[in-house]
Design an enzyme around this catalytic site. Structure first.
Site, PDB file in Angstrom:
ATOM      1  CB  ILE A  60      -0.891   0.036   1.253  1.00  0.00           C
ATOM      2  CG1 ILE A  60      -1.767  -1.222   1.335  1.00  0.00           C
ATOM      3  CG2 ILE A  60      -1.759   1.289   1.278  1.00  0.00           C
ATOM      4  CD1 ILE A  60      -2.434  -1.395   2.689  1.00  0.00           C
ATOM      5  CD  GLU A  61       4.459   2.242  -3.229  1.00  0.00           C
ATOM      6  OE1 GLU A  61       5.552   1.671  -3.070  1.00  0.00           O
ATOM      7  OE2 GLU A  61       4.149   2.820  -4.305  1.00  0.00           O
TER       8      GLU A  61
ATOM      9  N   GLY B 132       6.749   0.325  -9.916  1.00  0.00           N
ATOM     10  CA  GLY B 132       8.154  -0.027  -9.792  1.00  0.00           C
ATOM     11  C   GLY B 132       8.389  -0.700  -8.454  1.00  0.00           C
TER      12      GLY B 132
ATOM     13  CG  HIS C 156       3.079  -7.414 -13.600  1.00  0.00           C
ATOM     14  ND1 HIS C 156       4.351  -7.673 -14.063  1.00  0.00           N
ATOM     15  CD2 HIS C 156       3.000  -8.022 -12.384  1.00  0.00           C
ATOM     16  CE1 HIS C 156       5.003  -8.398 -13.167  1.00  0.00           C
ATOM     17  NE2 HIS C 156       4.213  -8.622 -12.144  1.00  0.00           N
ATOM     18  N   GLY C 157       4.686  -4.342 -14.189  1.00  0.00           N
ATOM     19  CA  GLY C 157       5.569  -3.706 -13.219  1.00  0.00           C
ATOM     20  C   GLY C 157       6.991  -3.719 -13.721  1.00  0.00           C
ATOM     21  CB  ALA C 158      10.146  -2.813 -12.077  1.00  0.00           C
TER      22      ALA C 158
END
Length: 397
Positions: A165-166, A303, A326-328
């Site tokens: 969670i960010e 990321g 879907h991401g880094a």
């Protein structure tokens, strides 16, 4: 960059990654998938890396078949994000209290709610279809039904691993809320049950890799898997929606004077199956570590816990089956990261981020992931960037 086609494959394998930079074991997995009789095409994302059965960061299009191991055990894993009316200037210098409040509201790791979350008591949460969703649990595999009590209490919880969670802000200073999670233990239980069933079916005995066992159309096994798969994908979507609503409630309370408002939530799966049509043919498209990026569709490409993330809009590239990364993507395993890096390295690489900096999350250190800017640059024909986000709080499981 545009894609590169892998030579010698039985069906087109289109890569938005540098083939020379992809691990040999991952390349072999891609070739193994291309041998399946039902396969119609493969799209390989810039964040591709080795996975169980099929690579993470691949899009597998099949006609009349689906491979449960290619979906993975975290069915419906994905992202949600929402832009707020807050700005970076509204945030306090010390973010530890806010992080603590988030962790109090949303269970992390293996924790769950003491009592099931009542969506009717969450500010503005849409409850239409909620009872019908849970009623459909009666149709899931008998071997997994005993997990319902746990599934109910885990609804609205984060989990562990790379889930997070960010609280972030974009280049204009606008604050965003973002989170990453999936179908929790119930999705894992359903996935493992069906993977085991598929491995024992007669038509899967001659496969080059038994992890690529499939269910085929118009069979009872396929019907049972489709029911449980789509139910688990819906569970994952609801799970993220409840967490985001709880997160928003925390922000409302902590910034009461600001009277925070929120834009519509962006949400996307990146471990899932969808029914889609290409060149006039109905296909089952499995995205394992990939998002749908149809024309104008919003997506989220995160990321690592120290480098930031991107909100993107799809360009509708049919060659990729309307997909993007879907991401880094990891560039080293969790064990390798733990051996190579220390908590001191973690502190250095997450400087300025309010987050855990202990040995329990060293495997999530930013250096264990590919550079997110490079991953975005390799798919400029798949998505356009809407916003670049930088996290200031990161809650890990």
């Amino acid at each position: 960059m545009s894609y590169t086609e892998v030579p010698g494959a039985q069906v087109p394998i289109r890569m938005w990654a540098d083939p020379a930079a992809v691990e040999g074991v991952a390349m072999q997995q891609l070739r193994n998938v291309s041998t399946l009789p039902w396969i119609k095409g493969l799209a390989v994302m810039p964040d591709v890396h080795y996975g169980k059965g099929a690579t993470v960061g691949s899009v597998i299009a099949m006609r009349g078949a689906v491979c449960p191991a290619a979906v993975g055990v975290d069915i419906g894993c994905g992202m949600s994000a929402v832009k707020t009316s807050l700005t970076a200037n509204d945030l306090p210098g010390d973010l530890s209290r806010l992080r603590s409040k988030i962790e109090q509201a949303i269970p992390v790791g293996r924790a769950m709610h003491d009592e099931a979350v009542d969506p009717g008591r969450i500010h503005g949460f849409p409850t239409a279809g909620w009872d019908d969703f849970w009623a459909r649990f009666d149709g899931v595999a008998e071997a997994v039904k005993f997990r319902q009590g746990r599934a109910v209490k885990q609804m609205g919880s984060l989990g562990a691993g790379n889930h997070f969670i960010e609280l972030t802000y974009d280049e204009t200073g606008a604050v965003w809320l973002m989170l990453h999670s999936g179908s929790r233990n119930i999705g894992k239980e359903l996935a493992e049950h069906h993977i085991g069933k598929a491995r024992d079916l007669p038509h899967n005995q001659g496969l080059v890799d038994r992890d690529l066992a499939v269910f085929i159309a118009d069979t009872p096994q396929m019907a049972a898997y489709r029911h449980d798969l789509f139910w688990a994908q819906e569970y994952a979507k609801h799970n993220r929606a409840i967490m985001m609503a709880l997160f928003q409630d925390v922000v409302r309370r902590e910034f009461k004077k600001a009277r925070v408002t929120f834009d519509p939530v962006i949400s996307c799966h990146h471990n899932y199956v969808a029914e889609e049509r290409y060149d006039g043919v109905d296909l089952l498209v499995t995205r394992k570590g990939a998002i749908r990026a149809g024309s104008g569709e919003y997506g989220i490409i995160p990321g690592s816990m120290g480098t930031g993330s991107y909100i993107v809009k799809g360009l509708g590239n049919a060659a990729s089956f309307n997909s993007a990364s879907h991401g880094a993507g990891r560039r080293m395993s969790r064990n390798a990261a733990k051996k190579r890096f220390s908590t001191s390295d973690l502190e250095d690489q997450t400087r300025g981020v309010e987050c855990r900096k202990d040995s329990g999350v060293v495997d999530e250190i930013p250096a264990a992931y590919k550079p997110i800017e490079q991953v975005i640059d390799q798919q400029r024909d798949l998505v356009e960037v809407v916003a670049k986000l930088k996290q200031v709080i990161c809650v890990k499981g």
